[in-house]
Design a protein around this motif. Sequence first.
Motif, short mmCIF file in Angstrom:
data_model
loop_
_atom_site.label_atom_id
_atom_site.label_comp_id
_atom_site.label_asym_id
_atom_site.label_seq_id
_atom_site.Cartn_x
_atom_site.Cartn_y
_atom_site.Cartn_z
N SER A 126 0.84 -1.20 0.00
CA SER A 126 0.00 0.00 0.00
C SER A 126 0.87 1.25 0.00
O SER A 126 0.98 1.94 1.00
CB SER A 126 -0.93 0.02 1.22
N SER A 127 1.47 1.53 -1.15
CA SER A 127 2.31 2.71 -1.27
C SER A 127 1.61 3.81 -2.06
O SER A 127 0.72 3.54 -2.85
CB SER A 127 3.62 2.37 -1.99
N LEU A 128 1.99 5.04 -1.80
CA LEU A 128 1.65 6.16 -2.69
C LEU A 128 2.96 6.56 -3.35
O LEU A 128 3.84 7.14 -2.72
CB LEU A 128 1.07 7.33 -1.88
N MET A 129 3.09 6.19 -4.64
CA MET A 129 4.31 6.51 -5.37
C MET A 129 4.20 7.97 -5.81
O MET A 129 3.22 8.35 -6.46
CB MET A 129 4.45 5.63 -6.62
N ILE A 130 5.21 8.77 -5.47
CA ILE A 130 5.19 10.20 -5.80
C ILE A 130 6.35 10.45 -6.74
O ILE A 130 7.52 10.45 -6.33
CB ILE A 130 5.28 11.06 -4.53
N GLY A 131 6.02 10.61 -8.03
CA GLY A 131 7.04 10.70 -9.07
C GLY A 131 7.55 12.12 -9.23
O GLY A 131 6.77 13.05 -9.38
N CYS A 132 8.87 12.27 -9.21
CA CYS A 132 9.50 13.60 -9.30
C CYS A 132 10.63 13.59 -10.33
O CYS A 132 11.14 12.54 -10.70
CB CYS A 132 10.08 14.00 -7.93
N HIS A 133 10.99 14.78 -10.75
CA HIS A 133 12.13 14.96 -11.64
C HIS A 133 13.05 15.99 -10.99
O HIS A 133 12.58 16.96 -10.42
CB HIS A 133 11.64 15.45 -13.01
N ALA A 134 14.35 15.75 -11.07
CA ALA A 134 15.30 16.68 -10.45
C ALA A 134 16.49 16.87 -11.38
O ALA A 134 16.60 16.21 -12.42
CB ALA A 134 15.77 16.13 -9.09
N TYR A 135 17.36 17.78 -11.01
CA TYR A 135 18.54 18.10 -11.82
C TYR A 135 19.78 17.95 -10.95
O TYR A 135 19.71 17.99 -9.73
CB TYR A 135 18.44 19.52 -12.36
N THR A 136 20.92 17.78 -11.61
CA THR A 136 22.19 17.83 -10.88
C THR A 136 23.22 18.50 -11.77
O THR A 136 23.05 18.59 -12.99
CB THR A 136 22.68 16.42 -10.47
N ASP A 137 24.30 18.98 -11.15
CA ASP A 137 25.37 19.64 -11.90
C ASP A 137 26.62 18.77 -11.96
O ASP A 137 27.60 19.16 -12.58
CB ASP A 137 25.69 20.99 -11.25
N ASP A 138 26.61 17.63 -11.29
CA ASP A 138 27.79 16.77 -11.25
C ASP A 138 27.35 15.32 -11.50
O ASP A 138 26.61 14.75 -10.71
CB ASP A 138 28.48 16.90 -9.89
#
Lengths: 297, 297
Positions: free
Chosen positions: B233-245
């Motif tokens: 019983s999960s709530l999957m919370i989809g995200c997008h992020a950035y990195t510089d390295d």
Amino acid sequence: METAIAFASVGLDRADHIRGDAEALGNLMNWRARLLKLDGIDPQIAPDGGLDWGTLADADPEAELVFLGLMGDGPSASRPCFAQVAPSLIGSVAPPNPRLWAAMGMLSPTDLAIYGGARSLVDWHARHRFCARCGHATKLAKGGWQRSCTNTACNAEHFPRVDPVTIMTVECDGEMLLGRQPRFPPRRYSALAGFVEPGESLEGAVKREVLEEAGITARSVQYVASQPWPFPSSLMIGCHAYTDDKTITIDETELDDARWFTREEVCYAMTGAEDGAFIAPPPFAVAHHLLKWWLEQ
Amino acid sequence: METAIAFASVGLDRADHIRGDAEALGNLMNWRARLLKLDGIDPQIAPDGGLDWGTLADADPEAELVFLGLMGDGPSASRPCFAQVAPSLIGSVAPPNPRLWAAMGMLSPTDLAIYGGARSLVDWHARHRFCARCGHATKLAKGGWQRSCTNTACNAEHFPRVDPVTIMTVECDGEMLLGRQPRFPPRRYSALAGFVEPGESLEGAVKREVLEEAGITARSVQYVASQPWPFPSSLMIGCHAYTDDKTITIDETELDDARWFTREEVCYAMTGAEDGAFIAPPPFAVAHHLLKWWLEQ
């Protein structure tokens, strides 16, 4: 915006890799380790206005200890931080109180985040002494990030609970829907909110809550901000939505009232004024940030 | 996009107001009520390819019944839907199996949502027979949306659990970071993921997971989509992020590998091709939608 939300800062390096390593964890429980001083489950404030810390020698010999993480940079400079599940807390439920809110008002964002996480974790241990699967006693494991059933025929593993809650503002014709719960102070209105249920997406939960509580059909749900809320352990997920029909039908078991407010009314209330159309949610609450976000659009 | 995500559709009117009204709930348990047919905790598929339903007469006399909600429009036309917590399920843990995935592939988005919610709820009842606070037996309450401790000195109320999980893609120089867990099929790569912990914001959890699992410092986290995931019983919370390295240091206890993939490689894998740089996550998974969303940017 993220850092300005109460409890949402990063407090400590959680050092997840140490939790399951009994030897590494044991090595950290030395004279350099810090113990978060708690008054029951409320914070103790040091003379400098920050959280008060002691050493492991201050812990109740009977208490379970939870590993909160490492404070400070670098392996040699960092200090392990713990909190205790005092025997007096076992089985109790401690709702927030006015003294707590006052103490929290003094803490820095980092201290507030450390305290919030510790409070949720300690409270979870205090109220989860038994295995929900078989009823036998459980014991603390993995530095306090697990409890394990002591019944060898069961061996169930239990993990600290986090309850996702949607909290949402709704917009129509440039006005905002807010409601008031019976427990609110007089004239306070805030965002509607409710727990996400099994089988729901975030967007589905927002639409259901708005329909249930105010009779409003919401659309175009968008995520705005999130906040860990340690009473006892919610993840508040702040959203904004739209509707095309402003007709309100409130659920009187949940709300005293729900109303549409103009941008001017919201703007004035957010100055902290108490003589406007309503009194805004306090800065601690993610609802405050939802209103602020809306005014900035 | 929301409706295309597996389990995320709105299945039934959850009719929250009925759950706590014992008389109304009793009145719904009549010959018109439908019972979701389950094979253990797996779905049974009807000849028409939908979920199979029986009547309450098909329920095990010893079984607890959970009220899933109302199906169909209008008070006279709607039909109450239930599922049973069969005695054979009590205390068991049922991981997903290949037969289940095949059955789910036949279901409509609505049926999949109904099944997912029912599975999480039934599974929760099967594994929460005892009070975590005092160890006494609990009993089903509020149509299955609560369990209550039977120890009158405790009276604790327990609610179905939903565990928020962050799942995230990370971008740098137009490439995407994906990883593979040891349990994945050969050459499958997917988004990194992990449970949100007490005291964490969504954004904080994303940054911690990416740093822990891949050694990458993420910034600019944005929400993309969510999905209820009924295992258990999960709530999957989809995200997008950035990195510089882009320097990767994987946590070998969590991942077999993590790599950067070009837009071309992601695009080709998302066609379902198995001869590209990697095999993409399946359409059931919210990770699939994160990759799709990125290609559409």
